[in-house]
Write an enzyme that holds these catalytic residues in place. Structure first.
Site, PDB file in Angstrom:
ATOM      1  CG  HIS A   1      -1.879  -1.144   1.276  1.00 28.00           C
ATOM      2  ND1 HIS A   1      -2.728  -1.459   0.234  1.00 28.00           N
ATOM      3  CD2 HIS A   1      -2.105  -2.074   2.240  1.00 28.00           C
ATOM      4  CE1 HIS A   1      -3.430  -2.543   0.569  1.00 28.00           C
ATOM      5  NE2 HIS A   1      -3.076  -2.937   1.774  1.00 28.00           N
TER       6      HIS A   1
HETATM    7 ZN   LIG Z   1      -3.869  -7.313   3.070  1.00 23.96          ZN
END
Ligand SMILES: [Zn+2]
Length: 308
Positions: A129
């Site tokens: 992320h």
């Molecule tokens: Zn994850």
């Protein structure tokens, strides 16, 4: 022997604060112990990485973003642990970001070792992320994009495929890769969970909640060979998140621990059948059993690819 990259400094212990997030900050040590105690590896049979340097981080991240990580409010947002905003910056750097810099160094080392040995495993990393100028979902550094960029800059790889089977979309990796014609991402993820805004990807496979092991493995078995044949990479980085597990609090897939071990073996096998090196990183997994799931899956890979 398959190189397994690990450093005791991967583990995140910040005065009990780590327990405020479902992520188990000591998961890496538990996996290490689970491989050592049955004799699969000697305690010193692991490769220790150096932490990633600031100069290397700047090959993927902006200066401004790295500076922003010193701001407690920014870091608390990335880690999703609000109380981190009250820690002095040097404490969170030492106890939280430094472990992540070691694991990022581990991903870089694992990618190099995969090229030499065919298969390698980093007992951490997979911060998918994190992008060039932002982080989120417990990911501060874009370890996988950084590792493959270093190899690409050195002329050691021409085309890279990331196989992301964490339950969440690898939005950070996808965002970095969008500007790189030589790097692609294959990503099977749960459609309606974090991150809210999905990034465009080369091979996106968004699927709703409730996916069972046999359906999940069927999708991978059918689509992964096509992605490999389309990209023809000379390195695969496998983001082997354990959060598709039925007991995971942050996702709603229904794979058993056995399904996940089968999945990891399937991916490594499919890639190796084509003679492509594969570096595996662990990524997410938020159930109390996450360490055990990874340890069992790694045991399966060692049994197949590391015959003794
Ligand atoms: Zn994850």
């Amino acid at each position: 022997m398959i190189p397994i990259v690990y450093h005791p400094r991967y583990n995140i212990t910040a005065f009990g604060l780590e327990r405020l997030h479902p992520f188990d900050g000591r998961k890496y040590r538990r996996i290490h112990e689970a491989l050592v105690s049955p004799g699969l590896r000697r305690p010193r049979g692991f490769v220790r990485p150096r932490p990633v340097t600031r100069a290397d981080l700047l090959k993927v991240h902006t200066e401004e973003y790295l500076r922003s990580l010193r701001r407690p409010d920014v870091l608390a947002g990335i880690l999703e642990v609000p109380v981190v905003a009250r820690l002095p910056a040097w404490v969170s750097d030492w106890r939280i970001l430094r472990p992540m810099r070691y694991a990022t160094g581990g991903t870089i080392l694992a990618c190099r070792l995969a090229q030499e040995n065919g298969v390698s495993i980093n007992l951490g990393g997979g911060y998918h992320h994190a992008a060039s100028a932002w982080g989120g979902g417990f990911c501060a550094y874009a370890d996988v994009p950084l590792a493959v960029k270093l190899l690409h800059d050195e002329g050691k790889v021409e085309r890279v495929l990331v196989v992301d089977l964490d339950a969440h979309q690898g939005d950070g990796t996808a965002s970095v890769f969008r500007g790189w014609h030589w790097a692609s991402i294959y990503d099977l993820y749960e459609r309606d969970i974090f991150p809210a805004c999905k990034e465009p990807e080369d091979f996106p496979l968004p699927v709703g909640p409730g996916l069972t092991g046999s359906d999940y493995l069927g999708i991978v078995r059918e689509t992964l060979p096509k992605a490999l044949d389309a990209v023809r990479p000379d390195l695969v980085v496998y983001n082997a998140g354990s959060d598709p597990f039925v007991g995971d609090p942050l996702a709603r897939y229904r794979l058993t621990a056995g399904d996940l071990a089968e999945r990891d073996l399937l991916v490594v096998d499919t890639v190796r059948q084509r003679g492509i090196p594969v570096a595996m990183v662990l990524s997410g997994g938020y159930s109390a059993e996450s360490w055990k799931i990874h340890a069992d899956a790694i045991e399966g890979i060692l049994a197949r690819f590391d015959p003794r």
